[in-house]
Write a protein that holds these residues in place. Structure first.
Motif, mmCIF file in Angstrom:
data_model
loop_
_atom_site.group_PDB
_atom_site.id
_atom_site.type_symbol
_atom_site.label_atom_id
_atom_site.label_comp_id
_atom_site.label_asym_id
_atom_site.label_seq_id
_atom_site.Cartn_x
_atom_site.Cartn_y
_atom_site.Cartn_z
ATOM 1 N N LEU A 233 -3.734 81.825 -24.924
ATOM 2 C CA LEU A 233 -3.066 82.257 -25.960
ATOM 3 C C LEU A 233 -3.975 82.684 -26.983
ATOM 4 C CD1 LEU A 233 -1.025 78.701 -26.881
ATOM 5 C CD2 LEU A 233 0.055 80.908 -26.389
ATOM 6 N N GLY A 373 -0.574 74.093 -26.838
ATOM 7 C CA GLY A 373 -1.541 74.919 -26.636
ATOM 8 C C GLY A 373 -2.811 73.908 -26.681
ATOM 9 N N MET A 390 -1.507 77.323 -23.014
ATOM 10 C CA MET A 390 -0.396 76.426 -22.772
ATOM 11 C C MET A 390 0.508 76.630 -21.534
ATOM 12 S SD MET A 390 2.461 78.580 -25.084
ATOM 13 C CE MET A 390 3.508 79.887 -24.212
#
Length: 425
Positions: A233, A373, A390
């Motif tokens: 992410l 996440g 995640m």
């Protein structure tokens, strides 16, 4: 003659509802557009507006009454110049009271053969059958000719209850398929056993009953296949920060979920074999991606829809999602704002859930489950690093979507998030 005010079908799938509260009383004068009552449907509590002018002559169904069938007369309205007291005592043979036979009794099921009654379901300016999408699908599966079905919905609209009790008519029935399985009654729930443990009994709301029914149907009739990917992410979070700085003057603040909605929509457009719906012996292939987003509300869950999310700017998705979520929690969504969608997204990352497998929301064919996440060891450019990672799990209807196609969607979804500039293209 008094005007019969009937229980409306406030959604295409509504068969009955709870008359939660009357906002008028006998003797009150109402005009078209006035709010007369609050009605609890299978999804939300909605306001019921008057469509005619007159005086409330008689309230036939008391507030708090549950299981009021669509089409049941709930009140009588005296027209202009009509004596309200006389209207209240007038017979209403054509308008069944709540205790009378349900709407299904009005269908041709009681007759020895379907009797054509096209006027019941034809549009005023043509010969188009007025029926809900669900009623049309059930009619096709059962081989029911809708021209011979009397509709109990507003303006003679044919709803699910009308078709379920009808006998097959002139329309040819399709070959038997798995999609017909929901018509079978689910197994009865086991009797409650408290074993002497102190407890209280809470009656299920209409929404909770619908959730129980639909999810049972989903797990019993849809063969789920689950595919999980881990996604870095870091670039998405960096882009989000830059975009929020640029959008601050406009009062827009993007959430990670807003970007994930966009990513799922673009993935479905890029992999159209996953943007489909199983329909017995046919497959619906959608031309755009409408994303249903799971929102937790008091007493249940609702899925407001971001329509054509793939072509919308992330700022527009963010603004629209905030409005839909706020009105969802207040029970003020219109049916078209939460019914439909081509796929769903459910995010439980805010609760710290690492990974989960979501249940498909029928009749859709896929749902994306998003976990939290978190900092994890992750290989970046061939080197082991600590990254914000995640887990995302796609649940796919294996009748409509092959595993390889689902895997391709998950690959595109991962690539879009790890290279998020593609979300702005």
């Amino acid at each position: 003659m008094p005007i019969a005010i009937k229980m409306p079908a406030l959604s295409p799938t509504m068969e009955e509802g709870t008359l939660s509260k009357w906002l008028v009383k006998e003797g009150d004068t109402v005009r078209a557009g006035d709010i007369m009552a609050e009605i609890e449907t299978d999804k939300a509590t909605m306001e019921f507006e008057a469509v005619d002018e007159g005086t409330i002559a008689k309230i036939e169904v008391a507030e708090g009454t549950e299981g009021v069938k669509v089409g049941t007369v709930i009140a009588l309205l005296a027209g202009e110049g009509e004596d309200a007291s006389a209207a209240a005592s007038a017979p209403t043979a054509a308008a069944p009271a709540p205790a009378a036979a349900p709407a299904k009794a009005e269908t041709p099921a009681a007759a020895p053969a379907p009797v054509p009654a096209p006027a019941m379901a034809k549009a005023a300016a043509g010969d188009r059958v007025i029926a809900s999408p669900l009623a049309k699908r059930i009619a096709e599966q059962k081989g029911v000719d809708l021209a011979g079905v009397k509709g109990s919905g507003p303006n003679g609209r044919i709803v699910k209850a009308d078709v379920e009790g009808a006998k097959p008519g002139a329309a040819p029935a399709p070959a038997a398929s798995v999609a017909q399985a929901p018509a079978a009654a689910p197994a009865a729930a086991p009797a409650a056993q408290d074993f002497g443990i102190p407890h209280e009994v809470e009656k299920l709301s209409g929404m909770r009953k619908t959730i129980a029914r639909r999810l049972t149907e989903s797990k019993q009739t849809i063969p789920h296949i689950y595919l999980t990917v881990d996604i870095n992410l870091d670039k998405l979070l960096k882009l989000r920060g830059e975009l929020n700085a640029a959008l601050e003057s406009q009062g827009v603040k993007l959430s990670v979920n807003d970007l994930l909605i966009k990513a799922l929509a673009k993935s479905l457009v890029a992999v159209p074999v996953c943007n489909v719906q199983f329909a017995g012996d046919t497959l619906l292939k959608f031309k755009r991606a409408d994303i249903s987003v799971a929102v937790s509300i008091p007493g249940g869950l609702i899925t407001p829809i971001i329509k054509d999310a793939g072509s919308k700017a992330v700022s527009a998705i963010s603004t629209e999602m905030k409005d839909l979520a706020a009105r969802a929690k207040e029970g003020k969504l219109a049916p078209e704002e939460y019914q439909g969608g081509t796929a769903s997204l459910s995010n439980m990352g805010m609760f710290g859930i690492k990974q989960f497998e979501a249940v498909i929301n029928p009749p859709q064919a896929m749902i994306m489950a998003i976990g939290a996440g978190e900092q994890r060891p992750y290989v970046v450019d061939g080197a082991l690093q600590i990254a914000s990672v995640m887990s995302a799990t796609g649940s796919f209807d294996h009748r409509a979507i092959d595993g390889a196609d689902g895997a391709q969607l998950m690959k595109v979804f991962k690539e879009l998030i790890e290279n998020p500039l593609g979300l702005l293209a």
